[in-house]
Design a protein around this motif. Structure first.
Motif, short mmCIF file in Angstrom:
data_model
loop_
_atom_site.label_atom_id
_atom_site.label_comp_id
_atom_site.label_asym_id
_atom_site.label_seq_id
_atom_site.Cartn_x
_atom_site.Cartn_y
_atom_site.Cartn_z
N LEU A 59 43.35 35.79 38.39
CA LEU A 59 42.47 36.03 39.26
C LEU A 59 42.89 35.09 40.43
CD1 LEU A 59 39.38 36.42 37.31
CD2 LEU A 59 40.79 38.24 37.98
N TYR A 65 33.31 32.14 37.84
CA TYR A 65 33.66 33.37 38.71
C TYR A 65 32.78 34.12 38.78
CZ TYR A 65 38.45 32.26 37.85
OH TYR A 65 39.80 31.71 37.88
N LYS A 106 45.94 41.67 36.19
CA LYS A 106 44.91 41.20 37.08
C LYS A 106 43.60 42.34 36.95
CE LYS A 106 43.19 40.10 41.69
NZ LYS A 106 43.66 39.82 42.98
N LEU A 110 39.94 42.12 35.59
CA LEU A 110 39.01 42.58 36.39
C LEU A 110 37.94 43.48 35.75
CD1 LEU A 110 40.49 42.75 39.95
CD2 LEU A 110 38.87 41.02 39.07
N THR A 158 34.41 44.66 37.02
CA THR A 158 34.63 44.88 38.32
C THR A 158 35.91 45.49 38.69
OG1 THR A 158 34.25 43.80 40.54
CG2 THR A 158 35.43 42.59 38.82
N ASP A 159 36.19 45.54 40.00
CA ASP A 159 37.61 45.92 40.29
C ASP A 159 37.74 45.44 41.79
OD1 ASP A 159 36.25 47.74 42.16
OD2 ASP A 159 36.43 49.56 40.92
N GLU A 160 39.11 45.76 42.57
CA GLU A 160 39.48 45.08 43.54
C GLU A 160 38.33 45.39 45.06
OE1 GLU A 160 41.64 43.08 44.63
OE2 GLU A 160 43.13 42.96 43.08
N LEU A 162 35.29 43.43 44.97
CA LEU A 162 35.62 42.05 45.32
C LEU A 162 35.66 42.03 46.85
CD1 LEU A 162 38.50 41.02 42.88
CD2 LEU A 162 35.92 40.57 42.62
N ASN A 184 34.89 35.83 48.79
CA ASN A 184 36.23 36.24 48.25
C ASN A 184 37.17 36.13 49.20
OD1 ASN A 184 35.47 36.59 45.49
ND2 ASN A 184 34.78 38.42 45.71
N ILE A 189 32.61 36.93 41.26
CA ILE A 189 32.78 38.44 40.85
C ILE A 189 31.44 39.11 40.63
CG2 ILE A 189 33.34 39.78 38.93
CD1 ILE A 189 35.67 37.87 38.38
#
Length: 554
Positions: A29, A203, A235, A239, A244-246, A249, A340, A352
């Motif tokens: 991360l 996080y 990664k 996540l 979660t995911d990109e 974020l 972020n 997160i």
């Protein structure tokens, strides 16, 4: 000693292995680490894409870390690790004889990989780690240090053992020893579990006792036979384990465009100086519609002291701020996005989002990261600042109230104590400033419309030969408003025609938009046939009945 106790001790070793790997997986991360994969129980299956993989010594690899790439030729660093945990013999020192199989296997893999790569050197690219909670013989560690530096050994007897284990001598032994790391006296599996909970909590905005368990399960599953062909953790896997995911974020990327040829404002330096000179105090910059608040927001960072970092948050989002799929006023959205952006610069952990965290949790987590980032920025230069800029802050509060949420994130942020070296700037319209409920000590600054000199610079970007009389007329007819001027200039017509379309009376922002739409629709109807004219009218009627993206006076 009972057999069941031996089995339990073996299970302790498994937990040490998984917990250690879970903590290493969190490094995925870190945007500055270049770590792309962590494998469990063996090397990556694509170290040599399209070729047969090297199996020598693979049975020793409990964890492998790949930096840059899992392709050995392209990777910047590959780290093979063997982990050993002792519950019953924790006080016994690892002697060279106990390390023989490990070092022999590592040396054999080193030789096999070097033979596979031929002319490519593994120096600086490959590392072999032995990690344990027991102490490792200090003499043997010193022997490896001496061999790597090609110094006369302080322990000749251990040097002979090392040469026998590796079947290497001289420069080849030195090269291998520079890759070898013996890391003893690590925390036991119980402490590793506690540290994992702390690491994961760093996080998250609040405590989530299930998150480290899910991460540990991810590692555990990668050690099973079902994942023999896919032992890598990426990664994205981490996540997902943290739910979660990109996209979550970075839920509200900035849509404010930086204008390359933006007109420098006469007030610019004075306002920015006031921001710099306002430690611990939020600053509100207000201006009427179309005066250039968003453009000004992009220029603040350019004029801060050297080494400063600016974060721009866009509450408007090209008008989507009132859409259920584009809300930007919530703490979970705005503060996660800003935190972020800081993390992407390497100043703090990711933030997160979690399901149950409340607004206060997000504010606390965000301000903690802001304090960390400011300290790092000021460590380089005492005058450097972290400046958080919130454009269209009033739109955030409007969106909150429209769906019966009392507070947007900016209201809470304006009342937070600011760490040393941090500046907070919110931009809004003058009559909406009370909506932000700023503290009484907040600094309020006004941004005026264009001066004649600024209008001249703006006009001559499109019409270089415009006279002073043209400038004066353009200044008057546009009501000095940058947005009205930009709309007029976008028509791409001659200067006299452009001025005629603006006149004869000064134009407001609303008037300029209305005129532009009316002319566009008239041209479209004129260019279409009779049947299409009726359809155009119906389309316009339908659009007029839709809920507006922009607030309108009623």
């Amino acid at each position: 000693m009972s057999e069941s106790m031996l089995v339990r001790a073996s299970r302790d070793g498994d937990q040490f292995h998984y917990l250690w790997a879970a903590r290493r997986a969190l490094l995925l991360l870190n945007p500055l680490s270049d770590l792309v994969a962590v494998t469990i129980e063996g090397a990556a299956t694509d170290e040599f894409p399209g070729s047969k993989q090297v199996e020598v010594g693979e049975q020793l690899i409990d964890i492998a870390e790949y930096y840059g790439s899992t392709d050995l030729k392209s990777a910047s660093l590959i780290r093979y690790m063997q982990l050993k945990h002792s519950t019953l013999q924790v006080d016994e020192i690892w002697q060279p004889s106990g390390l023989e199989k490990t070092i022999q296997g590592f040396a054999e893999r080193y030789a096999a990989l070097q033979a596979e790569l031929l002319d490519d050197s593994l120096n600086g690219k490959l590392e072999f780690w032995f990690v344990t909670n027991r102490t490792i013989s200090p003499k043997f560690v010193e022997t490896i240090e001496d061999a790597s530096a090609q110094k006369e050994s302080r322990h000749p007897g251990d040097l002979k053992k090392l040469e026998a284990f590796t079947s290497l001598k001289g420069e080849r032994l030195a090269s291998f020893c520079r890759m070898l790391r013996l890391d003893g006296s690590q925390d036991n599996y119980w402490t590793q579990r506690n540290i994992l909970f702390q690491d994961v909590a760093g996080y998250l905005p609040d405590m989530d006792v299930d998150a480290p368990i899910r991460l540990n399960y991810l590692v555990n599953s990668k050690a099973l036979s079902e994942n023999a062909t896919s032992p890598s953790i990426t990664k994205m896997d981490v996540l997902r384990a943290l739910r979660t995911d990109e996209a979550e974020l970075f839920p509200a990327p900035c849509l404010v465009e930086e204008i390359a040829q933006a007109i420098p404002r006469r007030q610019e330096q004075a306002i920015i100086r006031s921001i710099i000179d306002a430690p611990g105090t939020p600053v509100i910059v207000h201006a009427d519609a179309g005066v250039g608040k968003s453009v000004f927001s992009t220029r603040i960072c350019q004029n801060l002291p050297a080494g400063s970092v600016g974060l721009l948050y866009d509450c408007f989002g090209n008008g989507q701020y009132r859409s259920a799929t584009g809300y930007r006023h919530r703490h979970k959205t705005a503060l996660v996005q800003l935190a972020n952006q800081l993390s992407a610069l390497g100043f703090c952990h990711l933030l997160i989002p979690t399901v149950n965290a409340d607004s206060s949790s997000y504010v606390r987590a965000f301000m903690h990261r802001v304090g960390q980032a400011a300290a790092m920025i000021r460590a380089t230069s005492e005058d450097a600042l972290l400046c958080i800029i919130v454009d269209a802050a009033d739109n955030a509060q409007m969106a909150a109230e429209e769906i019966n949420e009392p507070r947007s994130f900016i209201r809470d942020l304006l009342r937070q104590p600011l760490p040393e070296g941090v500046r907070l700037v919110a931009l809004c319209r003058p009559y909406r400033e009370p909506m932000l409920d700023p503290p009484p000590y907040a600094v309020s600054l006004g941004l005026d419309a264009f001066t004649v000199e600024e209008t001249a610079a703006h006009l001559r970007q499109t019409y270089p030969h415009a006279s002073d009389q043209d400038v004066a007329e353009f200044h008057r007819l546009s009501s000095h408003n940058p947005r009205v001027q930009a709309l007029a200039l976008s028509r791409q017509t001659t200067l006299p025609d452009m001025l005629r379309l603006l006149g004869p009376n000064p134009t407001t922002v609303d008037g300029a938009i209305a005129t532009l739409l009316e002319n566009s629709i008239a041209n479209l109807r004129d260019a279409s046939g009779a049947p299409e004219k009726a359809q155009i009218d119906l389309i316009c009627a339908g659009l007029a009945s839709l809920r507006p993206l922009l607030p309108i006076a009623v």
